[in-house]
Design a protein around this motif. Structure first.
Motif, PDB file in Angstrom:
ATOM      1  N   LEU A  37       1.108  -1.494   0.289  1.00 13.81           N
ATOM      2  CA  LEU A  37       0.101   0.124  -0.104  1.00 13.81           C
ATOM      3  C   LEU A  37       0.363   1.304  -0.368  1.00 13.81           C
ATOM      4  N   GLY A  38       1.931   1.195   0.550  1.00 13.58           N
ATOM      5  CA  GLY A  38       2.974   2.428   0.901  1.00 13.58           C
ATOM      6  C   GLY A  38       2.477   3.334   1.229  1.00 13.58           C
ATOM      7  N   SER A  39       1.212   3.760   2.124  1.00 17.02           N
ATOM      8  CA  SER A  39       0.411   4.757   2.718  1.00 17.02           C
ATOM      9  C   SER A  39      -0.076   4.589   4.042  1.00 17.02           C
ATOM     10  N   GLU A  40      -0.743   5.941   5.236  1.00 13.40           N
ATOM     11  CA  GLU A  40      -1.315   5.039   6.553  1.00 13.40           C
ATOM     12  C   GLU A  40      -2.610   4.287   6.029  1.00 13.40           C
ATOM     13  N   VAL A  41      -3.152   2.658   6.516  1.00 10.35           N
ATOM     14  CA  VAL A  41      -4.152   2.157   6.788  1.00 10.35           C
ATOM     15  C   VAL A  41      -4.889   2.993   7.390  1.00 10.35           C
ATOM     16  N   LYS A  42      -6.091   3.112   6.653  1.00 12.03           N
ATOM     17  CA  LYS A  42      -7.228   3.843   7.029  1.00 12.03           C
ATOM     18  C   LYS A  42      -7.945   2.268   7.293  1.00 12.03           C
ATOM     19  N   LYS A  43      -8.231   0.950   7.083  1.00 11.60           N
ATOM     20  CA  LYS A  43      -8.965   0.306   7.225  1.00 11.60           C
ATOM     21  C   LYS A  43      -8.267  -1.566   6.613  1.00 11.60           C
ATOM     22  N   ILE A  44      -8.216  -2.075   7.363  1.00  3.66           N
ATOM     23  CA  ILE A  44      -7.989  -3.405   6.703  1.00  3.66           C
ATOM     24  C   ILE A  44      -8.961  -4.457   7.577  1.00  3.66           C
ATOM     25  N   ASN A  45      -9.191  -4.888   5.731  1.00  2.26           N
ATOM     26  CA  ASN A  45     -10.208  -6.227   6.302  1.00  2.26           C
ATOM     27  C   ASN A  45      -9.358  -7.997   6.048  1.00  2.26           C
ATOM     28  N   ILE A  46      -9.716  -9.141   6.818  1.00  5.40           N
ATOM     29  CA  ILE A  46      -9.166  -9.812   6.728  1.00  5.40           C
ATOM     30  C   ILE A  46      -9.526 -11.013   7.047  1.00  5.40           C
ATOM     31  N   GLU A  47      -9.985 -12.216   6.213  1.00  2.00           N
ATOM     32  CA  GLU A  47     -10.617 -12.738   6.352  1.00  2.00           C
ATOM     33  C   GLU A  47     -10.383 -14.231   6.056  1.00  2.00           C
ATOM     34  N   VAL A  48     -10.194 -15.125   6.867  1.00  2.00           N
ATOM     35  CA  VAL A  48      -9.331 -16.588   7.386  1.00  2.00           C
ATOM     36  C   VAL A  48     -10.544 -17.398   7.112  1.00  2.00           C
ATOM     37  N   ASP A  49      -9.269 -19.397   6.904  1.00  2.00           N
ATOM     38  CA  ASP A  49     -10.572 -20.343   6.918  1.00  2.00           C
ATOM     39  C   ASP A  49     -10.239 -20.599   8.372  1.00  2.00           C
TER      40      ASP A  49
END
Length: 430
Positions: A37-49
């Protein structure tokens, strides 16, 4: 199979890991997505098994008093470096812990279960003001198969999975070289352990040193529940002491102690079972360092051999049915067993400990590791006395290779709904 390929498999599958490998793998994916991304993360979505979620729910995060995947994600956003791979969180300090807790409170992290994905799966979407990055890990903890930024595909390694036990069909990527071990027999692995140049497997000693070090910490400091210390106080011989050392190492690791371990086949706890009993018993019995290294090498290879059939994560405890099987084979080799006795110890082990469930990574795993070591010792001792559970018993078969295939069928086909049931129970308690 030539020696070089098995050496490459060992180097790929016997790696340093800090803390539990499931939140570590998620943290690795987060760190990579952040970098892309190279910039500040404003939102992060994680999907896992379901297995990643199950194993990451309750386990301690290294260097902190916190637990679980969401905190690992927050910490990876602060200190994570993908170059560290499964040691992604090793730069943790008090300042980064405070910042990670603030990120958790800001509710920018979303963690979702992908109910339909079979096998190990992690998808991370990191969103900034104007850009989005995506990273996907599949089949093993550090196997990134997809990277993208906005609409630009940076990496895309598609895999095809068989309906037969979820086995990999396509040619493995460099990260998936482990699947080549399917072309070997157990006898091939024993021959390799016997004949490979000791210089080519000298790196195995690093894992021995690393795992014994954390075992000593678990026995000397006030960590966890005191299971390792209890077992040490009750120990009556070198074999029960090896059990105590292994449990203590797991206790320290599952509590989040800030020391790495050497993993085996994608799991730090597998590495503890595959390494510690053999190395401890070998040292106490004054067996040469070279013999110990060769025995641990065989233990790793058999562990990997089982895990490529079972899958990276499974509803049955891999510390028992993978690393425990490897440990039994390695112990039998260490103590002078011949090929038939080594192979017999594998069948003995599967006959005894097949049904132990994996209900997530947690401090109680240290007890499961002690049970696995106990069973591995007994399986090996019986084999050395030419006592073999007959192949007409249950899922046992005429060769250890066929037995392992049967075990995989029970786990991957017969127990398809087991993980979902375990996870449902765990989530309903929260």
């Amino acid at each position: 199979m030539d020696d070089k390929l098995l050496i490459d498999i060992l180097k790929n599958q016997v790696t340093k890991a800090l803390g539990c490998t499931e939140p570590g793998a998620v943290g690795y994916a987060v760190a990579r997505a952040k970098e892309i991304l190279g910039s500040e993360v404003k939102k992060i979505n994680i999907e896992v098994d379901k297995n990643i979620l199950k194993n990451g729910m309750s386990v301690g995060i290294p260097g902190t008093n916190e637990r679980g995947i969401i905190f690992a994600v927050a910490l990876a956003l602060v200190v994570g470096k993908s170059a560290y791979m499964l040691e992604v969180l090793k730069d943790v300090d008090d300042k980064s812990i405070k910042r990670a807790l603030e990120i958790m409170d800001s509710n920018i992290i979303t963690l979702n279960l992908n109910e339909w994905m079979q096998g190990l799966y992690i998808k991370v979407e990191a969103i900034g003001d104007t850009d989005k990055s995506t990273v996907i890990i599949k089949n093993s903890h550090t196997n990134i198969i997809h990277e993208s930024k906005n609409d630009e595909i940076l990496l895309n390694e598609t895999t095809s999975v068989s309906n037969n036990f979820n086995e990999e069909k396509s040619k493995p990527t460099s990260n998936e070289i482990k699947y080549e071990i399917k072309e070997c027999s157990i006898e091939d692995l024993i021959d390799f352990a016997n004949n490979v140049s000791i210089e080519d497997i000298a790196f195995i000693q690093d894992g021995i040193n690393m795992n014994i070090r954390i075992a000593n910490v678990g026995l000397s400091e006030q960590i966890g529940l005191g299971i390792g210390k209890y077992l040490k106080n009750k120990a009556t011989d070198v074999f029960s002491m090896a059990k105590a050392y292994t449990a203590a190492a797991s206790e320290a690791r599952m509590s989040g102690y800030l020391l790495p371990v050497m993993s085996s086949a994608g799991s730090g706890n597998h590495g503890l079972v595959a390494i510690i009993p053999i190395s401890y018993i070998g040292k106490e019995k004054n067996i040469s360092d070279e013999k110990i290294i060769r025995a641990v090498t065989l233990s790793h290879l058999v562990t990997i051999f089982v895990k490529v059939r079972l899958g990276a994560l499974s509803p049955i405890c891999g510390c028992g049915v993978a690393a425990g099987v490897g440990c039994s084979a390695g112990l039998t080799y260490l103590l002078g067993g011949n090929k038939e006795q080594i192979k017999g110890s594998i069948n003995n082990m599967v006959a005894g400990i097949t049904g132990m469930l994996c209900d997530g990574a947690k401090i109680g795993c240290s007890y499961k590791l002690s049970i696995s070591v106990d069973a591995a010792v007994d399986s090996s001792k019986m084999a050395l006395e030419n006592i073999f559970i007959p192949d007409d018993n249950g899922i046992l078969d005429s060769t250890p290779e066929k037995t392992i295939i049967n075990l995989a069928q029970v786990s991957n086909v017969g127990m398809m709904s087991t993980d979902s049931t375990i996870l449902e129970i765990m989530l309903n308690k929260c």
